[in-house]
Design a protein around this motif. Structure first.
Motif, PDB file in Angstrom:
ATOM      1  N   GLY D 125       0.798  -1.222   0.000  1.00 59.47           N
ATOM      2  CA  GLY D 125       0.000   0.000   0.000  1.00 59.47           C
ATOM      3  C   GLY D 125       0.829   1.269   0.000  1.00 59.47           C
ATOM      4  N   MET D 126       2.133   1.120  -0.002  1.00 58.93           N
ATOM      5  CA  MET D 126       2.954   2.334  -0.027  1.00 58.93           C
ATOM      6  C   MET D 126       3.714   2.444  -1.332  1.00 58.93           C
ATOM      7  N   LEU D 127       3.321   1.636  -2.311  1.00 57.76           N
ATOM      8  CA  LEU D 127       4.145   1.547  -3.512  1.00 57.76           C
ATOM      9  C   LEU D 127       4.213   2.848  -4.292  1.00 57.76           C
ATOM     10  N   PRO D 131      10.272   8.538  -1.877  1.00 55.48           N
ATOM     11  CA  PRO D 131      11.132   8.316  -0.711  1.00 55.48           C
ATOM     12  C   PRO D 131      11.039   9.417   0.331  1.00 55.48           C
ATOM     13  N   ASP D 132      10.884  10.660  -0.089  1.00 52.74           N
ATOM     14  CA  ASP D 132      10.890  11.702   0.937  1.00 52.74           C
ATOM     15  C   ASP D 132       9.565  11.781   1.685  1.00 52.74           C
ATOM     16  N   GLU D 133       8.638  10.917   1.357  1.00 50.75           N
ATOM     17  CA  GLU D 133       7.393  10.890   2.112  1.00 50.75           C
ATOM     18  C   GLU D 133       7.346   9.697   3.051  1.00 50.75           C
ATOM     19  N   MET D 134       8.506   9.148   3.344  1.00 53.50           N
ATOM     20  CA  MET D 134       8.501   7.952   4.171  1.00 53.50           C
ATOM     21  C   MET D 134       9.369   8.149   5.400  1.00 53.50           C
ATOM     22  N   SER D 135       9.120   7.329   6.367  1.00 54.67           N
ATOM     23  CA  SER D 135       9.949   7.393   7.564  1.00 54.67           C
ATOM     24  C   SER D 135      11.255   6.660   7.305  1.00 54.67           C
ATOM     25  N   GLY D 136      12.205   6.877   8.209  1.00 54.54           N
ATOM     26  CA  GLY D 136      13.513   6.268   8.035  1.00 54.54           C
ATOM     27  C   GLY D 136      13.434   4.759   7.886  1.00 54.54           C
ATOM     28  N   GLY D 137      12.650   4.133   8.736  1.00 55.68           N
ATOM     29  CA  GLY D 137      12.554   2.681   8.686  1.00 55.68           C
ATOM     30  C   GLY D 137      11.885   2.215   7.401  1.00 55.68           C
ATOM     31  N   GLN D 138      10.906   2.976   6.966  1.00 53.72           N
ATOM     32  CA  GLN D 138      10.232   2.594   5.729  1.00 53.72           C
ATOM     33  C   GLN D 138      11.199   2.659   4.540  1.00 53.72           C
ATOM     34  N   ARG D 139      12.015   3.677   4.546  1.00 52.63           N
ATOM     35  CA  ARG D 139      12.989   3.795   3.466  1.00 52.63           C
ATOM     36  C   ARG D 139      13.931   2.594   3.477  1.00 52.63           C
TER      37      ARG D 139
ATOM     38  N   ASP E  15      -2.744  12.044   2.812  1.00 52.42           N
ATOM     39  CA  ASP E  15      -3.664  10.966   3.190  1.00 52.42           C
ATOM     40  C   ASP E  15      -3.184  10.169   4.391  1.00 52.42           C
ATOM     41  N   VAL E  16      -2.066  10.591   4.949  1.00 51.89           N
ATOM     42  CA  VAL E  16      -1.489   9.847   6.057  1.00 51.89           C
ATOM     43  C   VAL E  16      -1.598  10.691   7.322  1.00 51.89           C
ATOM     44  N   THR E  17      -2.029  10.066   8.400  1.00 47.19           N
ATOM     45  CA  THR E  17      -1.969  10.769   9.674  1.00 47.19           C
ATOM     46  C   THR E  17      -0.752  10.243  10.403  1.00 47.19           C
ATOM     47  N   ALA E  18       0.264  11.046  10.450  1.00 44.69           N
ATOM     48  CA  ALA E  18       1.525  10.575  11.025  1.00 44.69           C
ATOM     49  C   ALA E  18       1.463  10.608  12.546  1.00 44.69           C
ATOM     50  N   VAL E  19       0.874  11.657  13.077  1.00 45.50           N
ATOM     51  CA  VAL E  19       0.721  11.765  14.528  1.00 45.50           C
ATOM     52  C   VAL E  19      -0.730  12.129  14.792  1.00 45.50           C
ATOM     53  N   GLY E  36       8.439   2.622  19.239  1.00 45.06           N
ATOM     54  CA  GLY E  36       7.251   2.270  18.468  1.00 45.06           C
ATOM     55  C   GLY E  36       7.693   1.712  17.140  1.00 45.06           C
ATOM     56  N   PRO E  37       6.781   1.064  16.478  1.00 44.45           N
ATOM     57  CA  PRO E  37       7.170   0.433  15.225  1.00 44.45           C
ATOM     58  C   PRO E  37       7.554   1.463  14.169  1.00 44.45           C
ATOM     59  N   SER E  38       8.233   0.986  13.182  1.00 42.26           N
ATOM     60  CA  SER E  38       8.681   1.849  12.092  1.00 42.26           C
ATOM     61  C   SER E  38       7.482   2.549  11.470  1.00 42.26           C
ATOM     62  N   GLY E  39       7.583   3.850  11.319  1.00 36.67           N
ATOM     63  CA  GLY E  39       6.523   4.612  10.675  1.00 36.67           C
ATOM     64  C   GLY E  39       5.407   5.021  11.600  1.00 36.67           C
ATOM     65  N   CYS E  40       5.611   4.872  12.929  1.00 39.56           N
ATOM     66  CA  CYS E  40       4.509   5.178  13.835  1.00 39.56           C
ATOM     67  C   CYS E  40       4.434   6.656  14.161  1.00 39.56           C
ATOM     68  N   GLY E  41       5.432   7.434  13.760  1.00 41.77           N
ATOM     69  CA  GLY E  41       5.333   8.874  13.975  1.00 41.77           C
ATOM     70  C   GLY E  41       6.326   9.439  14.960  1.00 41.77           C
ATOM     71  N   THR E 191      14.644   5.306  19.875  1.00 38.62           N
ATOM     72  CA  THR E 191      15.539   4.173  19.670  1.00 38.62           C
ATOM     73  C   THR E 191      14.733   2.931  19.360  1.00 38.62           C
ATOM     74  N   HIS E 192      15.373   2.026  18.654  1.00 38.25           N
ATOM     75  CA  HIS E 192      14.765   0.722  18.418  1.00 38.25           C
ATOM     76  C   HIS E 192      15.444  -0.331  19.267  1.00 38.25           C
ATOM     77  N   ASP E 193      16.415   0.120  20.031  1.00 41.34           N
ATOM     78  CA  ASP E 193      17.186  -0.827  20.818  1.00 41.34           C
ATOM     79  C   ASP E 193      16.575  -0.886  22.212  1.00 41.34           C
TER      80      ASP E 193
HETATM   81  N1  LIG Z   1       6.135  13.934   3.688  1.00 37.52           N
HETATM   82  C1  LIG Z   1       5.329  12.921   3.996  1.00 37.52           C
HETATM   83  N2  LIG Z   1       4.240  12.654   3.239  1.00 37.52           N
HETATM   84  C2  LIG Z   1       3.442  11.635   3.524  1.00 37.52           C
HETATM   85  N3  LIG Z   1       3.635  10.809   4.564  1.00 37.52           N
HETATM   86  C3  LIG Z   1       4.692  11.016   5.362  1.00 37.52           C
HETATM   87  C4  LIG Z   1       5.594  12.068   5.112  1.00 37.52           C
HETATM   88  N4  LIG Z   1       6.532  12.023   6.067  1.00 37.52           N
HETATM   89  C5  LIG Z   1       6.247  10.975   6.865  1.00 37.52           C
HETATM   90  N5  LIG Z   1       5.131  10.365   6.449  1.00 37.52           N
HETATM   91  C6  LIG Z   1       4.479   9.203   7.052  1.00 37.52           C
HETATM   92  O1  LIG Z   1       4.221   9.512   8.396  1.00 37.52           O
HETATM   93  C7  LIG Z   1       4.407   8.374   9.205  1.00 37.52           C
HETATM   94  C8  LIG Z   1       5.288   8.709  10.377  1.00 37.52           C
HETATM   95  O2  LIG Z   1       6.607   8.934   9.926  1.00 37.52           O
HETATM   96  P1  LIG Z   1       7.802   9.093  10.922  1.00 37.52           P
HETATM   97  O3  LIG Z   1       8.991   9.464  10.136  1.00 37.52           O
HETATM   98  O4  LIG Z   1       7.434   9.969  12.004  1.00 37.52           O
HETATM   99  O5  LIG Z   1       7.955   7.620  11.448  1.00 37.52           O
HETATM  100  P2  LIG Z   1       8.973   7.066  12.510  1.00 37.52           P
HETATM  101  O6  LIG Z   1       8.199   6.694  13.692  1.00 37.52           O
HETATM  102  O7  LIG Z   1      10.098   7.984  12.677  1.00 37.52           O
HETATM  103  O8  LIG Z   1       9.454   5.750  11.779  1.00 37.52           O
HETATM  104  P3  LIG Z   1      10.919   5.115  11.683  1.00 37.52           P
HETATM  105  O9  LIG Z   1      11.139   4.375  12.914  1.00 37.52           O
HETATM  106  O10 LIG Z   1      10.764   4.222  10.531  1.00 37.52           O
HETATM  107  O11 LIG Z   1      11.855   6.215  11.466  1.00 37.52           O
HETATM  108  C9  LIG Z   1       4.968   7.294   8.310  1.00 37.52           C
HETATM  109  O12 LIG Z   1       3.964   6.371   8.038  1.00 37.52           O
HETATM  110  C10 LIG Z   1       5.377   7.995   7.054  1.00 37.52           C
HETATM  111  O13 LIG Z   1       5.150   7.186   5.952  1.00 37.52           O
END
Ligand SMILES: Nc1ncnc2c1ncn2[C@@H]1O[C@H](COP(=O)(O)OP(=O)(O)OP(=O)(O)O)[C@@H](O)[C@H]1O
Ligand SMILES: Nc1ncnc2c1ncn2[C@@H]1O[C@H](COP(=O)(O)OP(=O)(O)OP(=O)(O)O)[C@@H](O)[C@H]1O
Ligand SMILES: [Mg+2]
Ligand SMILES: [Mg+2]
Lengths: 321, 476, 342, 395, 395
Positions: D125-127, D131-139, E15-19, E36-41, E191-193
């Protein structure tokens, strides 16, 4: 670390060393203190200033175009009379659209050649280290030191069949390319290439190695990485080099005046078309102004298209480093 | 063709390998269909249908089609273009329209066909005998041979506003006199001043061209100078077209200086340090110093000036019904001294600088085309054709006698002013075109413009100019 | 995942054949130096034929005398005489006349008219490049902002660059033509600029003309700078600004410490080519004021060329190129610094 | 096939030697973890295998073929970069399918594989994200997907899970192992996560300062470290080291004494040796029951307690004048000892305790060279019964 | 001062609610870990605190002052970025001293601080390197040094140690803690550790899908997770979950039964509940002695063994038809159980074993809502003696 008190740190204590600043810094500093508003105001002032200064001459051109030629004297800020038919007359007097087409084709083909060759060269200069690099770059740069006239005579001979080319035992004279695009496109390509090479060298050089590495591991060749990753990521630079080249060619008038007989059917460019309006003594400024306005339109469109690339800072999110 | 292989270090030498430009051309008719290219201007190309009709009416066989390449009207661009085409031996175009102001350098380079040798004798003698002599001179080589057929000449005249002068007390009888009997600069300036006073809403008295450009050295200055009896290179009859380096340079002579003082008076008034006695001052704006033909014409056409010196093209514009119509008056250029008082022949009196264009032939064209081109030239030369072109394009007929014809008088607007043009044509003074003229011309125009502007005294400017011209002469 | 055998992705891949594949393989097998020269070859080839060859020829021309009569373009071989003549002022008569005669002796190796042309050119270059860079920088910064309608503003700012010089000349020529343009009046009716010291015939006055030409050139060419600098700005990784902001950088500091150093190479390239272009200025002079009023170095080249003095023209061209080379070397050293090895 | 061999490979940057005469033989289908301190040359080694960096000296073989000068695309590798290196101008789908599109796979096949890979890395669902719209782990997961979507001979993975949370990491670990089994490819894997290295790899290669220290199965590295460096590096928290001297009676350190016959372990009295013991092999008196061969009691005071949830780390100070410096605990300081105890333990801070060490789990190293001398010091009276056989593995 | 408060902060991208409506109150001087898991905000939260991202809704306070619209430079923060983001045109010295130079510190002071910071991150002697001449871990250390060289009110650190090896990480951990103590700043740390989170933080904030799940001291999160998510997320390997139903007799799952009086724990028969037990609270019969309140025996077969050096993870299959799927072990599958045993244990693969659970360490969750119901299920016959008091912490 550092247990000692850090006086300057912390919220609101940024008033550090205002004294040492120069006027510009102070000005900027003041603008920042009075948040956003001063900044926005400054920004709008600058924008309006630039809009007025750059567009005013065009307005003047429009005033000239709309004023019937006979009335062009003692002009003020408004057209004397209103003569929009001039935009039709200009096509009746001279097949201006054909000249525009010629310029467009010349510009486009030169731009393609230049971007292609300069991309390869820019890649080499920007990303590879090899003996002779500096010397070659300086040599290429030196070409642009010369006025076009310094190239003209030999090239004219070459392109009009006046140069003998020795191919082993046979000697043939060079082909007569007068009145074709070639004797314009080739010199343009050579003469405008140094600029593009330098621009692209700078831009390609700034793309992080990591991305090229990734592409190569994924299975591209070095050239593949250039075309699939480096060039797209340097889009602002490439688009800029392209626009600059195109516009230069579009308006060039030394080679394009002398390398054909000035007819639209002989690939004469837009400037030749504009000058066609001119009589021996009389100069229909209104027609020339109208033609210039029309002639500039394709470039405006090109800029609109290209700017999408120019403003696509794309490197965000690429690397963790 | 090997006209420019100096770079190979070879035969850069003295021009011994000149192209043969003098072979006679067969005058037989060409039988097959053939198209002749003529490097003309955009006006011609706009009128191409009409021109063809004229030519066919005047004996051009129907199998020959004339085609016009509309060259740039910025005249020295065109010269440059021709230099490249002819210099590299291109076969096209077959005929070239050449400015009388720069045909001679092409002759000197052997780059155009020697028509005296190539054309039938009758054509040559017609030109030599019946055309405006000044025009013919600018198409003639050192050897006296003809290299171009004058297509039309151009002579500046003085235009004026009858309506305004009427306010100053002049009437139609005066205008009629002036039409053929030139007035002196003293008188001219006085009349202008009067008219200015009588029409206080009119901004300028006299507008002309004095920008630092070819038009100043070839024409305006040349006219002023010659009208005072001065000359560039002494006796114009002998030295106008050479010999370079072997002729006196006379720009520092008194008549020349007087003409400069005259202009300075016109612009700056009688209390100018270098004013000329007798001239009424302050009738020309300082702006003339940066005006060429069009900018100077604009205020006149716009109704802001009383007197205006310009080429016939502007008569057509200013005499149009919606501009001044019958209120436009035309007279020859005023004189400084009369012909009798002048030191050199061809000087003094109501001189008019000579402009106009020739038709020249490309020597590299294939014989067939040359043959056909001869037919074209012949058709152009027909009196009927010249008159028709006068009507069609405003080309003043190259033979003085034609200006007397009825047909000529019927031509709109300009047909009203033929007597004036004829006077001008008979008093035309060509510029001294030689291979070094382009260099000299820019030095002259700069120096004269500076002198007019008061940056240098006339004496200083002209003596500096003299030494520069001397160097240019000697460099050859 | 994907258990199926896929032959496209293994070492065996490299044993495929075909002309394309083997060409690619050949290319990849080149050493870095070979590869570099291989990629450069098309560009070098075209530069060799279209640029270097004519330059060599033209240099040859400069070793002959001018020849104005006869069908040969050049006179006899004179070696370096043309250069000597140029530097000693012996060729001054053939060039558009002097600008400020007082400068004649201020350049040690060039005298007379050539030195005045050099003066004009250097003045033009220094002033116009300076202003174009500054204004271009500001324009680029403005365009770099995000605001509504910026695409139109961008076009507006860039469009002067698209105006052919002939037309630009016409625009300014008419604006400053007494009785046509409104920017210059007459003694009786001065216009605004006349009060500021503009003469009533600015385009015949060398100083005024030079000023107007510079203004015209700045108007047109600032866009060139702005476009390049904008491209440079766009290529900066935005996350660096985040870091800087968090570190406490004010806008000015961000500019000074991040933006500026990162676009310095681009700015230098832009300035380099603008300087070269300005040193070769010709078209705008010719169309606005004429080479006789403001003779620049290129004016000399073109004028002599148009006067069929091909040898002199070639000589002036080479001397001009040499002078440009000297001026431009300043940048080359800077560039070497900024790029880390030029 | 996918065996990878480095022969005398050296990589020098101007003044830095990143990799120093490395010899490494990795078998086809093996899962190798490269571990070592930051900057030791792991990434450089990977880059040389990939063909991105040219070795200054030495040769690289893949599948028996010399590939030192072969371009990366012909080496049959896929790589996850430490710096992730997504193509910023492509969305996730395009990033993942990049290699497949290059190889002109047909659309469905690409779709299928991309879907599969994005499933594995849980990016369904993230295809179409950039890249700049993703979190570090997602990347980072995109980067992994980009590599696993292809079927190369050799996978190179440079800290592929560094930015993932523990749970996802466990998931990815299993997936990678499954992939490894299914595809039977060679995987060379850099990680700083001990658990990863221990559970996933067939062998661990420990690198220090560009030099290979030991390459052995995980438990061998853990139980029989070849030298002080490996002993200190593998295992978290780190092994306790006590410097001392061999006496006739055995080991004599400042606060710790262990009896043994020097001859038995191949040392002679007077030798400088270092004793190593892992925190989990330090026991309080109460727990002593669980071990067969305890050492003499050591008196200590508890300092800091670090409760970890499933265990508690206790920092012990052995002598009065010891200072609290947790940091240097593992550097052969004889004054400190780290011990791990059960979370239920009633131990508190600043409490006096006696501890014993499990003799079977003691390690003896030559202080000077760092080489291991003996793993497990059975008492002279008892025959060796430890689960791991003492061995001299000084690779 | 350095207290940080988020009030109803929400951040939405298209379309994403990050926080999502985050309320977070962090005290001055506190050390908070965001996990929190990857991408949780997590990163998004940090960015909003830093002022780099504007919240879509809600307000941010630092030191009691509303800073929602304040630029980052006026917030008194320093940050280590997840993507490192070194200035590529500056050498290490310049990168580290960036913030100090901005504030026009004098040269010596800058030198001193840079030296200090580079010492801490062990980058001495690399000060004149450019970022592209460094390894991933070295770059990350520069990023850390760049932040700690300043003395802000609040440190934001987004996975600052992700690319460091275990040993360096331990070292950095202590250094950061020391720093925290010395400067008395607030530190917000992603941290993830797990070890990092457990050892360093005063409180852990567990985030899922942009929502705060629990914020409590580490051991509370570990021992008394507020809900299924936190229980499963904290602790590695993850807690075992067994779905079941409350009967009159207690808990009834597919393979696991636990007796208790429903009324005691506040559930009623028929409720769907999930039983949670951590791997270290699963014991073999032999070890049973160590625990006070074992459950009934559970028969199982060992499946995979994962030796980790200091412990061994044993995957148990509870019923015949169970399949080996390590991956799903923690997702409430009643067929599997993960157990950690001592490395000396003689347990082998495919061996039948009986295990018991420590009743005091059992957790009961509402299957539907995931909320915790009870931590520690004492027997009805025995009075509660567990070390941790059962508590309803459904924050
Ligand atoms: N510019 C953006 N546009 C759309 N979605 C975004 C954008 N930046 C972040 N997101 C989404 O917001 C959510 C939270 O991102 P965030 O970077 O805060 O995650 P994170 O908790 O730091 O994850 P990680 O542990 O992977 O770094 C993610 O699902 C990410 O895909
Ligand atoms: N371009 C370079 N110039 C100079 N030194 C370099 C360069 N690239 C890497 N190095 C040095 O080489 C050594 C090895 O780097 P490498 O990236 O292989 O380390 P690593 O083991 O991957 O470390 P990490 O775990 O931190 O990623 C490092 O000390 C690094 O500083
Ligand atoms: Mg690395
Ligand atoms: Mg993050």
């Amino acid at each position: 670390m550092a247990t000692e008190n850090e006086q300057q740190s912390g919220i609101g204590k940024q008033g550090d060393a205002d004294i040492k600043r120069g006027p510009l810094e102070r000005w900027v500093g003041a603008a920042i203190k009075n948040p956003k508003r001063a900044y926005r105001a400054m920004f709008y002032v600058a924008t309006v200033f630039f809009l007025v200064t750059t567009l005013f001459p065009f307005y003047w051109l429009l005033v000239l175009a709309l004023t019937p030629n006979n009335l062009i004297s003692d002009m003020g800020l408004l057209p004397k009379g209103f003569n929009p038919e001039v935009f039709i007359t200009m096509f009746e007097r001279v097949p201006f659209h054909l000249y525009m087409f010629n310029s467009f084709v010349l510009g486009l083909s030169t731009t393609i050649i230049v971007l292609l060759l300069a991309s390869l060269a820019g890649y080499v200069f920007g990303r590879l280290r090899f003996p002779g690099r500096s010397a070659l770059m300086l040599g290429i740069l030196a070409i642009s030191y010369f006025p076009p006239a310094a190239f003209f005579l030999p090239l004219f001979e070459l392109f009009t069949g006046g140069t003998d080319i020795v191919l082993g035992p046979v000697t043939v004279s060079s082909p007569d390319l007068f009145n074709t695009p070639a004797p314009m496109v080739l010199p343009f390509s050579a003469l405008f290439m140094p600029l593009s090479i330098f621009i692209l060298t700078t831009f390609y050089g700034q793309i992080p190695d990591g991305l090229e590495d990734a592409a190569r591991v994924e299975g591209t060749t070095r050239l593949g990485a250039l075309f699939r990753v480096i060039i797209p990521l340097s889009a602002p630079g490439v688009a800029t080099a392209g626009v600059l080249t195109f516009i230069s060619v579009y308006n060039e008038f030394f080679f394009s005046f002398l390398m054909n007989n000035g007819e639209a059917s002989s690939w004469a460019p837009i400037v030749a078309g504009i000058l066609k309006y001119q009589g021996q003594f009389d100069t229909p400024y209104n027609l020339m102004a109208a033609a210039s306005i029309v002639g500039v339109l394709p470039v405006a469109i090109l800029v609109i298209v290209a700017q999408e690339r120019i403003v696509s800072g794309l490197t965000a999110g690429a690397l963790k480093e | 063709i090997s006209s420019s292989d100096g770079g190979d270090g070879g035969d850069g030498g003295g021009g011994s390998d000149d192209t043969e430009t003098g072979t006679p051309i067969s005058t037989e008719e060409v039988t097959e269909d053939i198209t002749i290219q003529l490097a003309g201007d955009s006006r011609m190309s706009d009128n191409i249908e009409g021109i063809r009709e004229i030519l066919y009416d005047n004996g051009l066989p129907e199998n020959i089609t004339l085609e016009i390449i509309a060259g740039s009207q910025v005249t020295n661009n065109r010269q440059n273009q021709y230099q490249q085409w002819l210099g590299s031996g291109r076969e096209e175009p077959t005929l070239l329209m050449m400015d009388s102001g720069w045909t001679i350098p092409f002759i000197a380079r052997n780059q155009i066909q020697n028509l005296s040798q190539a054309l039938p004798e009758d054509m040559i003698s017609t030109v030599k005998d019946e055309y405006f002599q000044a025009s013919v001179g600018t198409a003639t080589g050192d050897n006296g041979d003809l290299y171009g057929i004058p297509l039309f000449p151009d002579f500046p005249t003085m235009q004026y506003r009858k309506d305004l002068l009427r306010n100053a007390g002049y009437d139609d009888s005066d205008f009629e006199t002036w039409a053929t009997e030139s007035m002196s600069w003293e008188e001219f300036s006085k009349i202008t001043k009067e008219a200015m006073e009588a029409n206080s809403d009119i901004q300028y008295g006299f507008t002309f061209q004095a920008s630092a450009y070819e038009g100043l050295s070839c024409c305006d200055f040349n006219e002023f100078m010659t009208s005072y009896g001065g000359a560039y290179f002494g006796n114009p009859e002998e030295n106008l077209f050479g010999p370079i380096g072997d002729r006196p340079i006379t720009v520092d002579e008194e008549p020349v200086l007087e003409s400069i003082r005259m202009v300075r008076t016109l612009i700056n008034g009688e209390d100018d340090e270098h004013s000329l006695d007798g001239i009424t001052g302050n009738i020309a704006p300082e702006a003339v110093l940066q005006w060429t033909e069009e900018p100077s014409r604009k205020p006149f056409t716009g109704g802001d000036a009383i007197m205006h010196r310009n080429w016939p093209y502007s008569i057509t514009i200013n005499g149009a019904e919606d501009v001044f119509g019958e209120d436009l008056g035309v007279m020859p250029i005023p004189y400084g001294v009369t012909e009798d008082e002048a030191q050199y022949p061809m000087t003094g009196g109501p001189v008019a600088a000579l402009g106009g264009w020739h038709l020249a032939m490309n020597p590299n064209a294939p014989d067939r085309k040359k043959q056909a081109a001869v037919q074209v030239l012949r058709a152009f030369m027909q009196p009927e054709a010249a008159l028709a072109n006068f009507g069609l394009q405003g080309w003043i007929p190259p033979r003085p006698e034609l200006l007397d014809s009825e047909e000529a008088q019927e031509v709109d607007v300009i047909g009203r002013y033929l007597p004036q043009l004829k006077v001008a044509g008979e008093n035309a003074i060509p510029r001294p075109v030689t291979v070094v003229w382009p260099q000299q011309s820019s030095q002259i125009s700069t120096a004269v413009n500076a002198a007019y502007a008061g940056e240098k005294s006339p004496e200083q400017a002209m003596s500096d100019l003299k030494s520069t011209l001397e160097q240019i002469e000697q460099s050859q | 995942m994907a258990t199926e055998q896929d032959s496209g992705d293994t070492l065996r891949d490299s044993s495929r054949s075909g002309p394309y594949v083997s060409a690619v393989r050949w290319m990849e097998s080149l050493s870095e130096t070979q590869f570099a020269y291989f990629l450069l070859s098309p560009a070098l080839l075209i530069l060799l034929v279209i640029a270097l060859y004519p330059l060599i020829q033209t240099f040859g021309y400069s070793l002959y005398a001018d020849q104005l009569t006869g069908s040969s373009r050049l006179g006899q071989f004179v070696g370096l005489e043309n250069y000597v003549a140029l530097f000693t002022g012996a060729r001054d008569f053939a060039l558009p006349s002097a600008f400020l005669p007082g400068f004649s002796s201020s350049f040690p190796f060039v005298t007379g008219i050539y030195s005045s042309a050099l003066m004009v050119t250097l003045l033009f270059t220094a002033v116009s490049v300076l202003f174009e860079t500054l204004l271009g920088f500001v324009q680029a910064l403005v365009l770099d902002q995000d605001f509504r309608g910026r695409r139109w503003v961008r076009v507006a700012i860039i469009i002067p660059w698209a105006v052919p010089i002939v037309i630009q000349g016409m625009i300014w020529y008419l604006m400053f033509q007494p009785n046509i343009g409104f920017l210059v009046g007459s003694q009786g009716d001065p216009a605004f600029l006349n009060y500021l010291g503009l003469s009533y015939t600015p385009l015949r006055n060398t100083a005024d003309s030079l000023f107007l030409i510079i203004v015209g050139d700045v108007w047109k060419t600032t866009a060139f700078m702005a476009l390049l600098i904008l491209a440079g700005l766009q290529s900066i990784d935005r996350s660096l600004y985040d870091v800087a902001r968090v570190s406490g950088a004010s806008n000015w500091q961000q500019f000074k410490m991040i933006t500026f150093p990162l676009i310095l190479p681009t700015v230098l390239v832009a300035m380099l080519f603008r300087t070269i272009g300005a040193m070769r200025v010709y078209g705008i002079i010719e169309t606005m004021a004429g080479c006789t009023t403001v003779p620049s170095l290129s004016c000399l080249v073109v004028t002599t060329f148009n006067n069929s003095m091909y040898a002199t023209s070639a000589t002036v061209a080479f001397v001009t190129a040499g002078l440009i080379g000297i001026v431009v070397s300043v940048y080359i050293f800077k560039f070497a610094d900024a790029e880390g090895g030029f | 096939m996918g065996d990878v061999t480095l022969e005398h490979v050296t990589k020098r940057y101007e003044d830095v030697t990143a990799v120093d005469d490395m010899n490494l033989a990795i078998n086809d289908g093996e899962f190798i973890c490269l571990v070592g301190p930051s900057g030791c040359g792991k990434s450089t080694t990977m880059e040389m295998i990939a063909g991105l960096t040219m070795p200054t000296e030495g040769e690289v073989f893949i599948g028996g073929r010399e590939v030192t000068n072969l371009p990366p695309k012909d080496r049959g590798i896929a790589m996850v970069f430490q710096n992730i290196a997504l193509f910023p101008h492509m969305d996730v789908y395009d990033n993942i399918s990049f290699g497949l599109r290059l190889r002109k796979y047909d659309k469905e096949e690409i779709d299928r594989r991309v879907e599969r890979a994005s499933d594995i890395v849980q990016l369904e669902g993230m295809l179409d994200r950039m890249p700049d719209e993703m979190s570090g782990g997602q990347r980072q997961r995109v980067a992994i997907a980009r590599a696993i979507v292809r079927n190369p001979e050799v996978f190179l993975m440079d800290e592929p899970l560094a930015n993932l949370d523990a749970k996802l990491r466990v998931h990815m670990r299993t997936e990678l192992q499954r992939l490894h089994k299914e595809l039977d490819t060679t995987i060379i894997y850099v990680t700083h996560d001990q658990a990863e290295a221990m559970t996933m790899s067939d062998r661990i290669a420990v690198i220090d300062s560009g030099q290979l220290q030991q390459i052995d199965p995980p438990l061998v590295c853990y139980n029989e470290p070849a030298n002080l460096f490996v002993a200190g590096f593998i295992g978290s928290p780190s092994m306790n080291f006590v410097d001392g001297e061999v006496t006739e009676a055995g080991f004599h350190g400042k606060n710790v004494e262990v009896d043994f016959d020097p001859a038995d372990v191949g040392v002679s009295p007077g030798d400088d040796v270092t004793l190593g013991v892992r925190p989990e092999d330090v026991y309080t008196e109460d727990e002593q029951a669980g071990i067969a061969h305890p050492t003499k009691r050591i008196e200590a005071t508890t300092d800091v307690l670090e409760p970890m949830g499933d265990e508690i780390f206790v920092y012990l100070l052995l002598s009065e004048d010891a200072t609290t410096s947790m940091d240097d605990a593992s550097e052969g300081m004889s004054d400190q000892l780290l011990m791990s105890v059960d979370p239920d333990s009633s131990i508190t801070e600043d409490q006096d305790v006696s501890v014993v060490l499990d003799r079977a789990k003691l390690h003896l190293f030559d202080t000077e060279t760092g080489e291991a001398i003996q793993h497990g010091i059975a008492t002279t009276t008892t025959t060796s019964t430890d689960s791991s056989t003492p061995a001299e593995s000084d690779d």
